[in-house]
Every structure is written in C-alpha cells, then in structure tokens.
Design a protein around this motif. Structure first.
Motif, mmCIF file in Angstrom:
data_model
loop_
_atom_site.group_PDB
_atom_site.id
_atom_site.type_symbol
_atom_site.label_atom_id
_atom_site.label_comp_id
_atom_site.label_asym_id
_atom_site.label_seq_id
_atom_site.Cartn_x
_atom_site.Cartn_y
_atom_site.Cartn_z
ATOM 1 N N THR A 43 8.424 -7.052 -36.139
ATOM 2 C CA THR A 43 8.176 -6.366 -34.864
ATOM 3 C C THR A 43 9.234 -5.290 -34.689
ATOM 4 N N GLN A 44 8.787 -4.065 -34.441
ATOM 5 C CA GLN A 44 9.732 -2.983 -34.236
ATOM 6 C C GLN A 44 9.133 -1.880 -33.376
ATOM 7 N N VAL A 45 10.029 -1.139 -32.750
ATOM 8 C CA VAL A 45 9.659 0.044 -31.982
ATOM 9 C C VAL A 45 10.282 1.254 -32.672
ATOM 10 N N THR A 46 9.434 2.214 -33.044
ATOM 11 C CA THR A 46 9.927 3.464 -33.616
ATOM 12 C C THR A 46 9.862 4.544 -32.540
ATOM 13 N N TRP A 47 10.989 5.172 -32.264
ATOM 14 C CA TRP A 47 11.020 6.242 -31.264
ATOM 15 C C TRP A 47 11.103 7.595 -31.964
ATOM 16 N N THR A 48 10.446 8.585 -31.377
ATOM 17 C CA THR A 48 10.434 9.936 -31.944
ATOM 18 C C THR A 48 10.560 10.956 -30.823
ATOM 19 N N LEU A 49 11.435 11.934 -31.036
ATOM 20 C CA LEU A 49 11.578 13.022 -30.062
ATOM 21 C C LEU A 49 11.880 14.329 -30.794
ATOM 22 N N ASN A 50 11.760 15.414 -30.036
ATOM 23 C CA ASN A 50 12.037 16.738 -30.582
ATOM 24 C C ASN A 50 13.537 17.019 -30.466
ATOM 25 N N HIS A 51 14.176 17.278 -31.606
ATOM 26 C CA HIS A 51 15.607 17.508 -31.637
ATOM 27 C C HIS A 51 15.913 19.008 -31.647
ATOM 28 N N MET A 52 16.184 19.542 -30.455
ATOM 29 C CA MET A 52 16.598 20.927 -30.272
ATOM 30 C C MET A 52 15.565 21.967 -30.709
ATOM 31 N N GLY A 53 14.322 21.543 -30.896
ATOM 32 C CA GLY A 53 13.305 22.472 -31.357
ATOM 33 C C GLY A 53 13.373 22.742 -32.838
ATOM 34 N N PHE A 54 14.301 22.059 -33.545
ATOM 35 C CA PHE A 54 14.456 22.261 -34.975
ATOM 36 C C PHE A 54 13.637 21.268 -35.800
ATOM 37 N N SER A 55 13.560 20.034 -35.309
ATOM 38 C CA SER A 55 12.931 18.972 -36.099
ATOM 39 C C SER A 55 12.544 17.822 -35.185
ATOM 40 N N MET A 56 11.722 16.922 -35.721
ATOM 41 C CA MET A 56 11.394 15.682 -35.031
ATOM 42 C C MET A 56 12.328 14.597 -35.548
ATOM 43 N N LEU A 57 12.861 13.812 -34.645
ATOM 44 C CA LEU A 57 13.868 12.804 -34.977
ATOM 45 C C LEU A 57 13.349 11.418 -34.614
ATOM 46 N N THR A 182 20.042 16.657 -22.470
ATOM 47 C CA THR A 182 18.813 17.246 -21.936
ATOM 48 C C THR A 182 19.184 18.547 -21.216
ATOM 49 N N PRO A 183 18.447 19.651 -21.360
ATOM 50 C CA PRO A 183 17.161 19.785 -22.050
ATOM 51 C C PRO A 183 17.271 20.275 -23.486
ATOM 52 N N VAL A 184 18.499 20.380 -24.034
ATOM 53 C CA VAL A 184 18.647 20.850 -25.415
ATOM 54 C C VAL A 184 17.907 19.922 -26.374
ATOM 55 N N VAL A 185 17.990 18.634 -26.122
ATOM 56 C CA VAL A 185 17.195 17.636 -26.843
ATOM 57 C C VAL A 185 16.102 17.158 -25.892
ATOM 58 N N ALA A 186 14.882 17.036 -26.393
ATOM 59 C CA ALA A 186 13.734 16.724 -25.537
ATOM 60 C C ALA A 186 13.943 15.452 -24.725
ATOM 61 N N ASP A 187 13.448 15.465 -23.516
ATOM 62 C CA ASP A 187 13.513 14.296 -22.636
ATOM 63 C C ASP A 187 12.405 13.294 -22.965
ATOM 64 N N SER A 188 11.264 13.806 -23.414
ATOM 65 C CA SER A 188 10.103 12.962 -23.705
ATOM 66 C C SER A 188 10.258 12.264 -25.057
ATOM 67 N N VAL A 189 10.033 10.941 -25.068
ATOM 68 C CA VAL A 189 10.189 10.139 -26.278
ATOM 69 C C VAL A 189 8.904 9.348 -26.526
ATOM 70 N N LYS A 190 8.325 9.508 -27.719
ATOM 71 C CA LYS A 190 7.146 8.726 -28.079
ATOM 72 C C LYS A 190 7.590 7.411 -28.708
ATOM 73 N N LEU A 191 6.976 6.313 -28.294
ATOM 74 C CA LEU A 191 7.257 4.998 -28.853
ATOM 75 C C LEU A 191 6.036 4.486 -29.610
ATOM 76 N N ASP A 192 6.225 4.149 -30.881
ATOM 77 C CA ASP A 192 5.192 3.519 -31.698
ATOM 78 C C ASP A 192 5.620 2.086 -31.952
ATOM 79 N N ILE A 193 4.768 1.149 -31.555
ATOM 80 C CA ILE A 193 5.148 -0.260 -31.535
ATOM 81 C C ILE A 193 4.297 -1.063 -32.508
ATOM 82 N N ASN A 194 4.962 -1.826 -33.366
ATOM 83 C CA ASN A 194 4.298 -2.836 -34.192
ATOM 84 C C ASN A 194 4.764 -4.198 -33.698
#
Length: 200
Positions: A43-57, A182-194
C-alpha cells in the motif's frame, strides 16, 4: 519478414500470458464481509506536483497500518482508516528527503504520520467515491478519493484472502501547512493510491 512478424506476435501475447494464473481476479464476489488489515508492504501513496514549471516531481508514502471494514452487500457502510508513515517518505535523493521531513514541510520528527478516515462511500459497480478526512500535522481537511476495484483472491504466500483498490485525488499543499515555496512550486498535488488489504 516472417521472423519479425512472429516476434511481434509473441511480444503482443506476453501481457495476456502474464495475466493468466494470477491468484487475484477482478471478481468482487470473492470479497466477504469483515474487517481487513492494510497490507503495508503493498500500500502506497505516490504524490506528483509541478516543480517550478521545469519538471514533474514525485515521491511516495507507505502505509503504516489501518483497517477496512466492508460488507459487499452494503458497500455504503464501508469504513476505512489508514495511517501513513510520513517519517519514512521516499524520494530519489536523500538530501531532498531530509528537506521534506524538515520543519519547512512535514516536520516529520514532530508529526511522523498522516491519517485518512472515511466518512462516506458511494459505490457504482467496480468504482467508488470515498469521502473522508485527511490529517497532516495538526490540520484535518475533507478529501474525496475516486477508487477502482483491482481484484481479490487467496494469496498463495499467506493463504489468506487479499484484495485491493486504486484511487486518485488532488489536494493543495497550502491547505495542510505545507505551502513552502508556493507559488514557485505548484500548490496542487495529485495523489495516486494503491491500497491492499488482507484478512486478519
């Protein structure tokens, strides 16, 4: 040319072959009413956000423990309570992990876990919308998870009924006092859960 075609056909068949013989199947009828323990190893949660508009982290949190009480005949009565090990978060660089654990973000030394407790479930076939309260540090906010049933069956390793779900949701860092940079690093975070569960 025939060899190339044969190789392509064989390659295309690999996923189907790999699926045969798996102990779990997408059969909800295999789940019986009861209270099941969270399987921390799966069981894990993977979080992903936009890092400074350069990449997804991305990074991960593992489950520390918890339970799911479920009755397939009454899916709306299901109760989920899961604790996640914030102090064991995983990223690809140790210095960055230490930064995330610092007081700038999670303050993991003071708040080593996060917790999700469901407040409602609306089921529709193999999918469900799970509402609940997510607590990170001292902040509790409502969160809605869109979940999909993966499969169920007897695990050949422990000889117990196992089953699992996948889920997604999006939260804001700032809602939980994690708004550093924030806001240099995105505030919105996507969570993918298994989420995996095992009979007790």
């Amino acid at each position: 040319m025939r060899l190339i075609l044969a190789a392509l056909i064989a390659t295309a068949a690999i996923p189907a072959i790999a699926q045969t013989g798996l102990p779990g199947t997408p059969n909800k009828a295999a789940v019986v009413a009861g209270t099941y323990a969270v399987d921390p190893a799966h069981t894990q949660v993977t979080w992903t956000l936009n890092h400074m508009g350069f990449s997804m982290l991305s990074g991960q949190f593992g489950a520390q423990g918890g339970t799911l009480t479920i009755d397939p005949a009454k899916p709306t009565a299901a109760k989920l309570d899961v604790t996640f090990a914030i102090d064991q978060l995983s990223v690809t660089a140790a210095p960055f992990a230490n930064h995330l654990k610092s007081k700038d973000f999670f303050d993991a030394a003071t708040y080593p876990t996060a917790r999700f407790v469901s407040t409602g479930v609306v089921a529709n076939g193999d999918t469900a919308r799970i509402t609940g309260n997510l607590t990170i540090k001292t902040v509790t906010r409502p969160v809605t998870i869109d979940a999909t049933f993966v499969g169920a069956g007897t695990n050949p390793m422990n000889k117990k009924l196992n089953f699992g779900f996948r889920g997604t949701t999006t939260i804001k860092r700032s809602d939980f006092g994690l708004g550093y940079a924030t806001p240099v690093v995105a505030d919105s975070v996507k969570l993918d859960i298994n989420a995996a569960f095992v009979a007790q």
